[in-house]
Motif scaffolding. Structure first.
Motif, mmCIF file in Angstrom:
data_model
loop_
_atom_site.group_PDB
_atom_site.id
_atom_site.type_symbol
_atom_site.label_atom_id
_atom_site.label_comp_id
_atom_site.label_asym_id
_atom_site.label_seq_id
_atom_site.Cartn_x
_atom_site.Cartn_y
_atom_site.Cartn_z
ATOM 1 N N SER A 1 16.637 50.379 -66.760
ATOM 2 C CA SER A 1 17.241 51.342 -65.837
ATOM 3 C C SER A 1 16.621 52.717 -66.024
ATOM 4 C CB SER A 1 18.759 51.405 -66.054
ATOM 5 O OG SER A 1 19.031 51.749 -67.389
ATOM 6 N N GLY A 2 16.842 53.568 -65.050
ATOM 7 C CA GLY A 2 16.235 54.891 -65.050
ATOM 8 C C GLY A 2 14.917 54.862 -64.305
ATOM 9 N N SER A 3 14.092 55.890 -64.500
ATOM 10 C CA SER A 3 12.783 55.896 -63.851
ATOM 11 C C SER A 3 11.780 56.719 -64.644
ATOM 12 C CB SER A 3 12.891 56.421 -62.416
ATOM 13 O OG SER A 3 13.568 57.653 -62.398
ATOM 14 N N LYS B 1 17.445 56.353 -79.432
ATOM 15 C CA LYS B 1 18.118 57.391 -78.647
ATOM 16 C C LYS B 1 17.494 58.761 -78.904
ATOM 17 C CE LYS B 1 22.654 55.140 -78.774
ATOM 18 N NZ LYS B 1 22.568 54.366 -80.023
ATOM 19 N N LYS C 1 13.401 59.753 -66.760
ATOM 20 C CA LYS C 1 14.752 60.062 -66.283
ATOM 21 C C LYS C 1 15.681 58.946 -66.706
ATOM 22 C CE LYS C 1 14.368 62.925 -62.118
ATOM 23 N NZ LYS C 1 14.295 62.840 -60.655
ATOM 24 N N ASN C 2 16.487 59.200 -67.685
ATOM 25 C CA ASN C 2 17.506 58.239 -68.154
ATOM 26 C C ASN C 2 16.941 56.833 -68.348
ATOM 27 O OD1 ASN C 2 19.027 60.196 -65.916
ATOM 28 N ND2 ASN C 2 20.011 60.054 -67.927
ATOM 29 N N VAL C 3 15.823 56.759 -69.070
ATOM 30 C CA VAL C 3 15.127 55.487 -69.221
ATOM 31 C C VAL C 3 15.736 54.634 -70.338
ATOM 32 C CG1 VAL C 3 12.931 54.415 -69.903
ATOM 33 C CG2 VAL C 3 12.945 56.360 -68.306
ATOM 34 N N THR C 4 16.072 53.402 -69.971
ATOM 35 C CA THR C 4 16.535 52.410 -70.946
ATOM 36 C C THR C 4 15.628 51.195 -70.854
ATOM 37 O OG1 THR C 4 18.826 53.186 -70.921
ATOM 38 C CG2 THR C 4 18.471 50.898 -71.609
ATOM 39 N N GLU D 1 16.828 54.055 -75.255
ATOM 40 C CA GLU D 1 18.118 54.150 -74.588
ATOM 41 C C GLU D 1 18.384 55.518 -73.980
ATOM 42 O OE1 GLU D 1 21.148 52.401 -77.022
ATOM 43 O OE2 GLU D 1 22.731 53.083 -75.677
ATOM 44 N N ASP D 2 18.469 55.550 -72.680
ATOM 45 C CA ASP D 2 18.856 56.750 -71.932
ATOM 46 C C ASP D 2 18.017 57.978 -72.314
ATOM 47 O OD1 ASP D 2 20.321 58.098 -70.030
ATOM 48 O OD2 ASP D 2 21.881 58.719 -71.454
ATOM 49 N N ILE D 3 16.696 57.808 -72.242
ATOM 50 C CA ILE D 3 15.791 58.897 -72.631
ATOM 51 C C ILE D 3 15.330 59.687 -71.413
ATOM 52 C CG2 ILE D 3 13.539 59.445 -73.665
ATOM 53 C CD1 ILE D 3 15.462 58.414 -75.756
ATOM 54 N N SER D 4 15.478 61.002 -71.482
ATOM 55 C CA SER D 4 14.981 61.896 -70.438
ATOM 56 C C SER D 4 14.158 63.011 -71.076
ATOM 57 C CB SER D 4 16.133 62.540 -69.666
ATOM 58 O OG SER D 4 16.955 61.552 -69.068
#
Ligand code: TTP
Ligand code: MG
Length: 242
Positions: free
Chosen positions: A62-64, A219, A10-13, A25-28
């Motif tokens: 960040s993210g989870s 990304k 979930k929105n992993v950075t 960067e911001d991977i879901s």
């Protein structure tokens, strides 16, 4: 089979210590049990960095990352890693027999279980050709084996543990197309409800995955089946044409 493990990003950075740019960067995405989730992208795209976050070799910024809905930061490291069969991009063998190397993943595996893992990994034929079979000695780092043979032993090492989550980081790259295809179809048959996450650089290896994640410079450039991405994803099209 009972045990299964859904993996969700979930929105992993993620950034390596001191790095200016995030490697991921911001991977879901969602990787489901019984399915193959493939990750493709050019060299340096962040594929290895991404999969190494699952056994928690590094902590994210960040993210989870959730396994069966539980944040991996809330799980005991032992509990998490026990679920995962991770075949690193540069898998290493040690000096010892083939059986010892495969059993490295599961010390109490029987000879039959070792043989079954070698069978699924498409390694049984070359092992049986050796006079001493699974008791054949592997010289330092496997100098008496080909790259593709080493890859298959590393895959067998993960298989013998029967984990809920498999991570194959470029584990098929040294195999010819036919062996690659046979191995992937054997995996599908033998790994039941496990979650397979497979990193590759060539399209042939990913094209029959249930979903393909296209990574570009850390990304997410797209998620879809081969047909879907072929239609509308320019990065994927470039990989296909290269
Ligand atoms: P990788 O995650 O190694 O990229 P990749 O696995 O997609 O590439 P390949 O196909 O060649 O295996 O690298 C992403 C970025 O992270 C890259 O800029 C290098 C950097 N990086 C580090 O800084 N330290 C590390 O330990 C690793 C693995 C990568
Ligand atoms: Mg890599």
């Amino acid at each position: 089979t009972g045990a299964h493990a859904e993996v969700e990003f979930k929105n992993v950075t993620f950034r390596y210590a001191g790095a200016e740019k995030a490697a991921v960067e911001d991977i879901s995405f969602l990787a489901k049990p019984g399915e193959t989730t493939a990750i493709i992208g050019s060299t340096g795209a962040g594929k290895t960095s991404l999969v190494q976050l699952i056994p928690r070799f590094y902590d994210i910024e960040s993210g989870s990352i959730l396994v069966n809905g539980i944040d991996i930061r809330e799980m005991k490291q032992h509990t998490l890693r026990e679920k995962i069969g991770y075949v690193p991009q540069k898998a290493s063998l040690f000096s010892g027999t083939i059986a010892e190397n495969v059993r490295f993943g599961a010390k109490d595996a029987t000879d039959q279980e070792v043989m079954d893992a070698l069978q699924t990994a498409q390694a049984i034929d070359f092992v049986n050709e050796k006079e001493d079979g699974i008791n054949t000695y592997i010289e330092q780092a496997g100098s008496n084996l080909s790259g593709g043979q080493k890859q298959r032993l590393a895959i067998a090492r993960a298989l013998v543990r029967k984990p809920e989550i498999y991570i194959f980081d470029d584990s098929f790259s040294a195999l010819d197309y036919k062996t690659d295809a046979k191995l992937r179809s054997a995996l599908k048959e033998e790994t039941g409800n496990s979650t397979i996450i497979l990193v590759a650089q060539r399209v042939n290896t990913v094209m029959d995955a249930d979903r393909i994640i296209v990574l570009n410079e850390g990304k997410l450039a797209g998620i879809g089946t081969h047909e879907e991405l072929l239609k509308d994803n320019t990065i994927y099209q470039e990989i296909v044409e290269s």
